[in-house]
Design a protein around this motif. Structure first.
Motif, PDB file in Angstrom:
ATOM      1  N   ILE A  81       2.192   5.158   4.246  1.00 60.21           N
ATOM      2  CA  ILE A  81       3.403   5.335   3.443  1.00 60.21           C
ATOM      3  C   ILE A  81       3.380   4.396   2.242  1.00 60.21           C
ATOM      4  N   SER A  82       3.089   3.119   2.497  1.00 59.41           N
ATOM      5  CA  SER A  82       3.233   2.129   1.429  1.00 59.41           C
ATOM      6  C   SER A  82       2.036   1.196   1.286  1.00 59.41           C
ATOM      7  N   ASN A 108       3.184   2.178   8.692  1.00 52.18           N
ATOM      8  CA  ASN A 108       3.568   1.832   7.328  1.00 52.18           C
ATOM      9  C   ASN A 108       2.439   2.096   6.332  1.00 52.18           C
ATOM     10  N   PRO A 131       7.532   5.431  10.144  1.00 47.76           N
ATOM     11  CA  PRO A 131       7.385   4.050   9.714  1.00 47.76           C
ATOM     12  C   PRO A 131       7.321   3.094  10.904  1.00 47.76           C
ATOM     13  N   GLY A 132       6.841   1.896  10.635  1.00 47.91           N
ATOM     14  CA  GLY A 132       6.693   0.904  11.698  1.00 47.91           C
ATOM     15  C   GLY A 132       5.334   0.277  11.600  1.00 47.91           C
ATOM     16  N   CYS A 133       5.227  -0.951  12.012  1.00 50.29           N
ATOM     17  CA  CYS A 133       3.933  -1.642  11.893  1.00 50.29           C
ATOM     18  C   CYS A 133       3.655  -2.400  13.178  1.00 50.29           C
ATOM     19  N   CYS A 139       1.678  -1.167   3.364  1.00 43.56           N
ATOM     20  CA  CYS A 139       2.147  -2.277   4.214  1.00 43.56           C
ATOM     21  C   CYS A 139       1.623  -3.627   3.712  1.00 43.56           C
ATOM     22  N   VAL A 140       1.170  -4.480   4.593  1.00 37.70           N
ATOM     23  CA  VAL A 140       0.775  -5.829   4.184  1.00 37.70           C
ATOM     24  C   VAL A 140      -0.513  -5.853   3.362  1.00 37.70           C
ATOM     25  N   ASN A 150      -0.972  -3.919   0.825  1.00 30.88           N
ATOM     26  CA  ASN A 150      -0.650  -3.517  -0.545  1.00 30.88           C
ATOM     27  C   ASN A 150      -0.321  -4.741  -1.390  1.00 30.88           C
ATOM     28  N   ARG A 151      -1.341  -5.501  -1.712  1.00 31.59           N
ATOM     29  CA  ARG A 151      -1.182  -6.687  -2.527  1.00 31.59           C
ATOM     30  C   ARG A 151      -2.100  -6.587  -3.730  1.00 31.59           C
TER      31      ARG A 151
END
Lengths: 201, 151
Positions: B95-96, B92, B122-124, B98-99, B101-102
């Protein structure tokens, strides 16, 4: 000499050996039954309670969206970490993944949530904005004064004796109107979640 | 299509060299890539070889949520890989974020902003089979008839 060459040819030109050498493959790889894949919908009706969104630990992984006439949770790949918490948290069993639901049914576990109101007395200036703005307070006591004082004991919070008192925390619905209307950020609404298990009969 | 091209296609589909680069991950995806190498998933039976040298790689596995220190270095690595090449984002994070991205976190996803990403897993973390499938599905089709396509 001649014998060893024959031996080598016999050993390495066996069909079985050639097949194993060129087409060796491990057993077909399948996902184990305990694997939690991306949650899928079961077809149960979603009530848009947002329990799944609130418990999700990954930012932007799940969204409850309106589809024409019904609500539906959407899982975003690339964000979802496949932890299965949304599946467990949903009270209507809208989502499923792996054997999370079966296990939950078998072990009689569920998530219970409530809201905790904390007031920082050193920041609170007793303006009563929180008590006045609270929609539950409005329902319980329409006569609530503009200073936040009230004769009614059914309200969530009121200003009493020069300080803010939280009386009925359990009535809070978590809308955070009080938090938004507090000028000093003195009141905080926190959603508490607890995993509980029914005792076996 | 010339015979030489046919030979090249066959060889390329059976010999994929992989380099992986961790641009700031939690190590979860690295362990899954490592699991691909172990006997259970055994990546080498498909002709995929992992070694961390970009100069002899065909496929670059990008793992991690892209910390700012990696921005120029990842581009350097990408330029060192000889053509034909592809980059696959594993997990993830690329791509994004994931956790991670805060608010106030020190990362700059997605990786696709910096180098061309051909596929995302994708996948974590993603399962080793998912990583394997991505490489196996993507690399041979992209490397197929490379010289013909270049013309």
């Amino acid at each position: 000499m001649g014998l060893s060459i024959t031996w080598y040819l016999r050993e390495f030109l066996r069909m079985e050996w050639l097949r194993k050498f060129f087409f060796a493959k491990t057993a077909p790889l399948v996902s184990p039954p305990y694997f939690k894949d991306y949650p899928l919908t079961t077809g149960h009706e979603c009530t848009a309670c947002y329990s799944c969104m609130m418990i999700c630990p990954a930012p932007g992984a799940i969204e409850v969206l309106r589809h024409q006439d019904h609500w539906k949770p959407m899982i975003h790949r690339g964000h979802c970490i496949r932890c299965g918490l949304c599946v467990e948290a949903c009270p209507e069993d809208v989502l499923w993944s792996g054997r999370v639901l079966d296990q939950q049914q078998q072990q009689k576990t569920e998530f219970r949530s409530w809201y905790r109101l904390t007031v920082d007395d050193t920041l609170c200036m007793r303006c009563g904005n929180c008590a006045v703005s609270c929609p539950v307070n409005k329902r319980e006591d329409p006569q609530l004064a503009s200073t936040g004082t009230s004769a009614n004991d059914e309200v969530i919070m009121k200003v009493e004796g020069g300080r803010l008192r939280v009386i009925h925390e359990e009535k809070c619905v978590g809308c955070k109107t009080c938090e938004n209307n507090c000028p000093n950020k003195a009141i905080r609404v926190a959603r508490m979640v607890e995993g509980i298990q029914e005792e076996a009969a | 299509m010339s015979i030489l091209q046919k030979i090249k296609n066959t060889v390329r589909s059976r010999s994929i060299h992989v380099a992986y680069v961790d641009v700031g991950s939690c190590n979860g995806c690295d362990i899954e890539v490592l699991a691909c190498l172990a006997p259970r998933y055994d990546i080498e039976q498909y002709g995929i070889y992992v070694h961390n040298n970009p100069r002899e790689a065909d496929v670059l596995l990008v793992i991690g949520s892209m910390t700012p220190q990696w921005v120029d270095k990842l581009q350097d690595i990408w330029e060192k890989i000889p053509e034909p090449k592809v980059a696959i984002a594993v997990g993830n994070c690329p791509i994004s974020g994931c956790v991670f991205n805060r608010w106030h976190s020190y990362i700059e996803p997605p990786v696709a902003k910096y180098i061309p990403i051909a596929a995302q897993v994708p996948g974590c973390p993603p399962r080793p089979t998912e990583i394997l499938n991505a490489i196996l599905a993507l690399a041979p089709t992209l490397f197929n008839d490379y010289e013909e396509k270049k013309k």
